[in-house]
Design a protein around this motif. Structure first.
Motif, PDB file in Angstrom:
ATOM      1  N   ILE A 227     -13.830  -7.988 -35.788  1.00 35.81           N
ATOM      2  CA  ILE A 227     -12.054  -7.825 -34.943  1.00 35.81           C
ATOM      3  C   ILE A 227     -11.885  -8.341 -34.233  1.00 35.81           C
ATOM      4  O   ILE A 227     -11.195  -8.370 -33.300  1.00 35.81           O
TER       5      ILE A 227
ATOM      6  N   LYS B 238     -11.780 -11.307 -32.602  1.00 35.66           N
ATOM      7  CA  LYS B 238     -10.307 -12.234 -32.420  1.00 35.66           C
ATOM      8  C   LYS B 238      -9.009 -11.736 -32.275  1.00 35.66           C
ATOM      9  O   LYS B 238      -8.553 -12.075 -31.501  1.00 35.66           O
ATOM     10  N   ASP B 239      -8.970 -10.584 -33.305  1.00 38.61           N
ATOM     11  CA  ASP B 239      -8.029 -10.397 -33.594  1.00 38.61           C
ATOM     12  C   ASP B 239      -7.335  -9.220 -32.231  1.00 38.61           C
ATOM     13  O   ASP B 239      -6.274  -9.547 -32.671  1.00 38.61           O
ATOM     14  N   LEU B 240      -8.072  -8.940 -32.258  1.00 39.86           N
ATOM     15  CA  LEU B 240      -8.003  -7.764 -30.523  1.00 39.86           C
ATOM     16  C   LEU B 240      -8.171  -9.011 -29.322  1.00 39.86           C
ATOM     17  O   LEU B 240      -6.749  -8.512 -28.714  1.00 39.86           O
ATOM     18  N   LYS B 241      -8.200  -9.818 -28.979  1.00 40.96           N
ATOM     19  CA  LYS B 241      -7.876 -10.481 -28.429  1.00 40.96           C
ATOM     20  C   LYS B 241      -6.490 -11.469 -28.201  1.00 40.96           C
ATOM     21  O   LYS B 241      -6.122 -11.510 -27.561  1.00 40.96           O
ATOM     22  N   ASP B 242      -6.215 -11.948 -29.543  1.00 38.84           N
ATOM     23  CA  ASP B 242      -4.928 -12.015 -29.748  1.00 38.84           C
ATOM     24  C   ASP B 242      -4.247 -11.278 -29.662  1.00 38.84           C
ATOM     25  O   ASP B 242      -2.334 -12.088 -29.330  1.00 38.84           O
ATOM     26  N   ARG B 243      -4.109 -10.387 -29.998  1.00 37.70           N
ATOM     27  CA  ARG B 243      -3.010  -8.888 -29.590  1.00 37.70           C
ATOM     28  C   ARG B 243      -3.013  -7.841 -27.980  1.00 37.70           C
ATOM     29  O   ARG B 243      -2.372  -7.360 -27.474  1.00 37.70           O
TER      30      ARG B 243
END
Length: 76
Positions: A50, A52-57
C-alpha cells in the motif's frame, strides 16, 4: 495473539486550520497472528503493498504489532 494496529493521518485536508494533518489511531486488522514475528512479517508485506497508493493520496500510516491487552477491546 498479535494484531496489526495502525495510526492513519491525512496530510492535506484544506478544510482544516493550517492544513494540519487529521489522524485516527488504534485502527486494527481483526485477524490475529500467533507470534509477533509472524505479525511483523505480514505488516511488512502490507506496507509494501500500500505504500505507493498512500503516498499518491498524501496519507501516512504507522503500523505496529500489539497484543490484545495493549490494544484494548477488540470486539468490533
Amino acid at each position: 495473539m498479535f494484531y496489526i494496529v495502525s495510526t492513519i493521518c491525512f496530510l492535506s485536508l484544506s478544510q482544516f486550520p493550517s492544513n494540519l494533518p487529521m489522524c485516527f489511531s488504534q485502527g486494527f486488522i481483526k485477524f490475529g497472528f500467533e507470534t509477533k514475528e509472524e505479525c511483523l512479517i505480514k505488516r511488512d508485506i502490507l506496507i509494501n503493498m500500500i505504500d505507493k497508493d498512500l503516498k499518491d493520496r498524501q496519507v501516512s500510516m504507522i503500523l505496529y504489532c500489539k497484543q490484545p491487552t495493549d490494544v484494548g477491546k477488540l470486539n468490533v
